[in-house]
Design a protein around this motif. Structure first.
Motif, PDB file in Angstrom:
ATOM      1  N   SER A  94      14.843 -36.570 -52.543  1.00 40.54           N
ATOM      2  CA  SER A  94      14.230 -37.714 -53.208  1.00 40.54           C
ATOM      3  C   SER A  94      13.936 -37.389 -54.668  1.00 40.54           C
ATOM      4  CB  SER A  94      12.938 -38.111 -52.474  1.00 40.54           C
ATOM      5  OG  SER A  94      12.441 -39.351 -52.932  1.00 40.54           O
ATOM      6  N   MET A  95      13.372 -38.365 -55.367  1.00 43.62           N
ATOM      7  CA  MET A  95      12.968 -38.179 -56.759  1.00 43.62           C
ATOM      8  C   MET A  95      11.549 -37.629 -56.813  1.00 43.62           C
ATOM      9  SD  MET A  95      15.121 -38.887 -59.203  1.00 43.62           S
ATOM     10  CE  MET A  95      14.150 -39.411 -60.624  1.00 43.62           C
ATOM     11  N   PRO A  96      11.283 -36.646 -57.669  1.00 38.63           N
ATOM     12  CA  PRO A  96       9.915 -36.139 -57.788  1.00 38.63           C
ATOM     13  C   PRO A  96       8.895 -37.241 -58.053  1.00 38.63           C
ATOM     14  CG  PRO A  96      11.433 -34.715 -58.965  1.00 38.63           C
ATOM     15  CD  PRO A  96      12.234 -35.904 -58.523  1.00 38.63           C
ATOM     16  N   SER A  97       9.236 -38.185 -58.909  1.00 39.12           N
ATOM     17  CA  SER A  97       8.285 -39.253 -59.250  1.00 39.12           C
ATOM     18  C   SER A  97       7.969 -40.139 -58.053  1.00 39.12           C
ATOM     19  CB  SER A  97       8.841 -40.109 -60.393  1.00 39.12           C
ATOM     20  OG  SER A  97      10.097 -40.669 -60.043  1.00 39.12           O
ATOM     21  N   VAL A  98       8.948 -40.353 -57.186  1.00 37.39           N
ATOM     22  CA  VAL A  98       8.715 -41.160 -55.985  1.00 37.39           C
ATOM     23  C   VAL A  98       7.753 -40.439 -55.048  1.00 37.39           C
ATOM     24  CG1 VAL A  98       9.809 -42.071 -53.890  1.00 37.39           C
ATOM     25  CG2 VAL A  98      10.886 -42.430 -56.119  1.00 37.39           C
ATOM     26  N   GLY A 135       6.840 -28.921 -52.052  1.00 41.77           N
ATOM     27  CA  GLY A 135       5.883 -29.236 -53.086  1.00 41.77           C
ATOM     28  C   GLY A 135       4.657 -29.880 -52.469  1.00 41.77           C
ATOM     29  N   GLY A 136       3.460 -29.494 -52.920  1.00 42.19           N
ATOM     30  CA  GLY A 136       2.231 -30.057 -52.362  1.00 42.19           C
ATOM     31  C   GLY A 136       1.178 -28.979 -52.176  1.00 42.19           C
ATOM     32  N   GLU A 137       0.019 -29.412 -51.719  1.00 42.19           N
ATOM     33  CA  GLU A 137      -1.090 -28.469 -51.568  1.00 42.19           C
ATOM     34  C   GLU A 137      -0.797 -27.422 -50.508  1.00 42.19           C
ATOM     35  OE1 GLU A 137      -4.855 -30.289 -51.091  1.00 42.19           O
ATOM     36  OE2 GLU A 137      -4.644 -31.604 -52.831  1.00 42.19           O
ATOM     37  N   GLU A 138      -1.147 -26.183 -50.834  1.00 42.92           N
ATOM     38  CA  GLU A 138      -0.850 -25.078 -49.917  1.00 42.92           C
ATOM     39  C   GLU A 138      -1.580 -25.228 -48.597  1.00 42.92           C
ATOM     40  OE1 GLU A 138       0.039 -20.330 -50.225  1.00 42.92           O
ATOM     41  OE2 GLU A 138      -1.021 -21.346 -51.856  1.00 42.92           O
ATOM     42  N   ALA A 167      12.314 -31.565 -57.152  1.00 36.28           N
ATOM     43  CA  ALA A 167      12.925 -31.127 -58.405  1.00 36.28           C
ATOM     44  C   ALA A 167      13.835 -29.926 -58.179  1.00 36.28           C
ATOM     45  CB  ALA A 167      11.840 -30.790 -59.428  1.00 36.28           C
ATOM     46  N   VAL A 168      13.347 -28.956 -57.412  1.00 37.50           N
ATOM     47  CA  VAL A 168      14.158 -27.765 -57.148  1.00 37.50           C
ATOM     48  C   VAL A 168      15.396 -28.115 -56.327  1.00 37.50           C
ATOM     49  CG1 VAL A 168      14.182 -25.552 -55.936  1.00 37.50           C
ATOM     50  CG2 VAL A 168      12.272 -26.137 -57.431  1.00 37.50           C
TER      51      VAL A 168
END
Length: 292
Positions: A94-98, A135-138, A167-168
Motif C-alpha cells: 500500500s501507500m505510506p500515506s494511506v 511500520g507502527g508502534e513496537e 515505504a520499504v
C-alpha cells in the motif's frame, strides 16, 4: 489463544491463513468469494458473513487486499465493529500515506494499525517463510509477532510510523523490478547473439547484486516455465504506487517511470491477469521482432 481474523483469501492470503490454522489458531475469515471462505471453513476456520463479523470475533485482524482503495473501503466497514485494544495489520502493498491516514482514523477508537507488507511470494506464503516489513508502534508489533511467526521467518520493525513498512516494500520492489527487466533483457540479448544461456546465468549468479532474477526467475523462463505466481496487473499497480511515492516526496524516479512504461506495455498486450513471468516472453518478442 489470541483471537485472529483474516480478510482477503487470494493468492497470498489463503496460504497465510492456512498457516495460522496449522499453528493452532482459530481464525475468523472473510473474502468476497464464497468459495474462498468455504475452502478455509473445510480446514477448520470460522467463516464470516462480512468484515464486521471478523472484527467482532478477533483482537488482531489481518488484511491481505489488492490495492490501497480496497484497503480504505474495508477499513471503513470494519471501523464500527472494532474494539479498543485491537490491532489491524495491513499485509497488503500500500501507500505510506494511506496507512498513516487509516492509523490516525482508528487511533481515535483506541485501535492500533501496523503497515506490514510482505515479500517472498506465493512460495513463501505457502511455506511460512515470508519476510514482513512492519511500520507502527513496537508495543503493537509485540502483541502480533507470535501470530505473524505462523507465516513469516523474518519480522523486521522498520519504524514507529505505520507507513514505514509500506515505504520499504515499495523501494524493495523497485530494485527487484529493475533487476528483473535488466536481467531478462541481458539474457535474451546473450541468446540472440549466440551465447549458451546456462553458463551466462552461472556468471550472472556469481554477482551478488543480481541474485534473485537470475538464480530463480530466469532459469524458469529459459525452461519455458512462466508461472511465478504474481500477476502483471499487480506488478503495474506496485510500480504506480512507487512512482507516486517518489512524486509525493519530490523525488521523481526516472528509471522507475521507464520500468513502469515497459510493464504497462506488457500488461496492455498480455492482460493484467497474466503472470509476470510472461513479461520475459514479451521482451523476447520485442528483441527478436526483426527476426520474424
Amino acid at each position: 489463544m489470541t483471537r485472529v481474523g483474516y480478510i482477503g483469501l487470494g493468492t497470498m492470503g489463503r496460504p497465510m491463513a492456512e498457516n495460522l490454522l496449522a499453528d493452532g489458531y482459530d481464525p475468523t475469515v472473510f473474502d468476497l468469494r464464497d468459495e474462498a471462505v468455504e475452502a478455509l471453513e473445510s480446514q477448520g476456520a470460522n467463516g464470516a458473513a462480512d468484515v464486521g463479523e471478523v472484527a467482532e470475533n478477533a483482537a488482531i485482524i489481518f488484511l491481505s487486499l489488492p490495492s490501497p482503495p480496497v484497503v480504505e473501503d474495508v477499513v471503513a466497514e470494519l471501523k464500527p465493529a472494532l474494539t479498543p485494544g485491537s490491532v489491524v495489520v495491513d499485509l497488503s502493498t500500500s501507500m505510506p500515506s494511506v496507512t498513516e491516514g487509516i492509523a490516525d482514523e482508528l487511533a481515535e477508537g483506541g485501535v492500533d494499525v501496523l503497515g506490514a507488507p510482505v515479500t517472498g511470494g506465493r512460495p513463501g506464503a505457502t511455506d511460512g517463510t515470508l519476510t514482513v516489513m512492519v511500520g507502527g508502534e513496537e508495543s503493537a508489533l509485540d502483541q502480533c509477532r507470535p501470530v505473524m511467526e505462523s507465516f513469516a521467518n523474518d519480522i523486521i520493525h522498520i519504524g514507529e510510523s505505520p507507513g514505514d513498512g509500506d515505504a520499504v516494500k515499495l523501494l524493495r520492489n523497485y530494485i527487484a523490478f529493475v533487476q528483473y527487466i535488466a536481467a531478462s533483457e541481458a539474457v535474451l540479448l546473450g541468446q540472440k547473439s549466440g551465447l549458451d544461456p546456462e553458463p551466462l546465468l552461472d556468471v550472472l549468479d556469481s554477482a551478488d547484486a543480481l541474485g534473485e532474477p537470475t538464480s530463480i526467475f530466469l532459469p524458469k523462463k529459459i525452461e519455458g516455465e512462466y508461472d511465478l505466481g504474481f500477476g502483471l496487473g499487480l506488478m503495474e499497480k506496485d510500480l504506480k504506487l512507487l512512482t507516486q511515492y517518489g512524486e509525493d516526496n519530490d523525488a521523481p524516479l526516472m528509471l522507475g517511470n521507464a520500468v513502469r512504461q515497459i510493464v504497462g506495455y506488457g500488461t496492455s498486450d498480455l492482460g493484467k491477469d497474466a503472470d509476470n513471468g510472461k513479461l520475459h516472453q514479451y521482451l523476447k518478442e520485442m528483441i527478436h521482432r526483426e527476426d520474424a
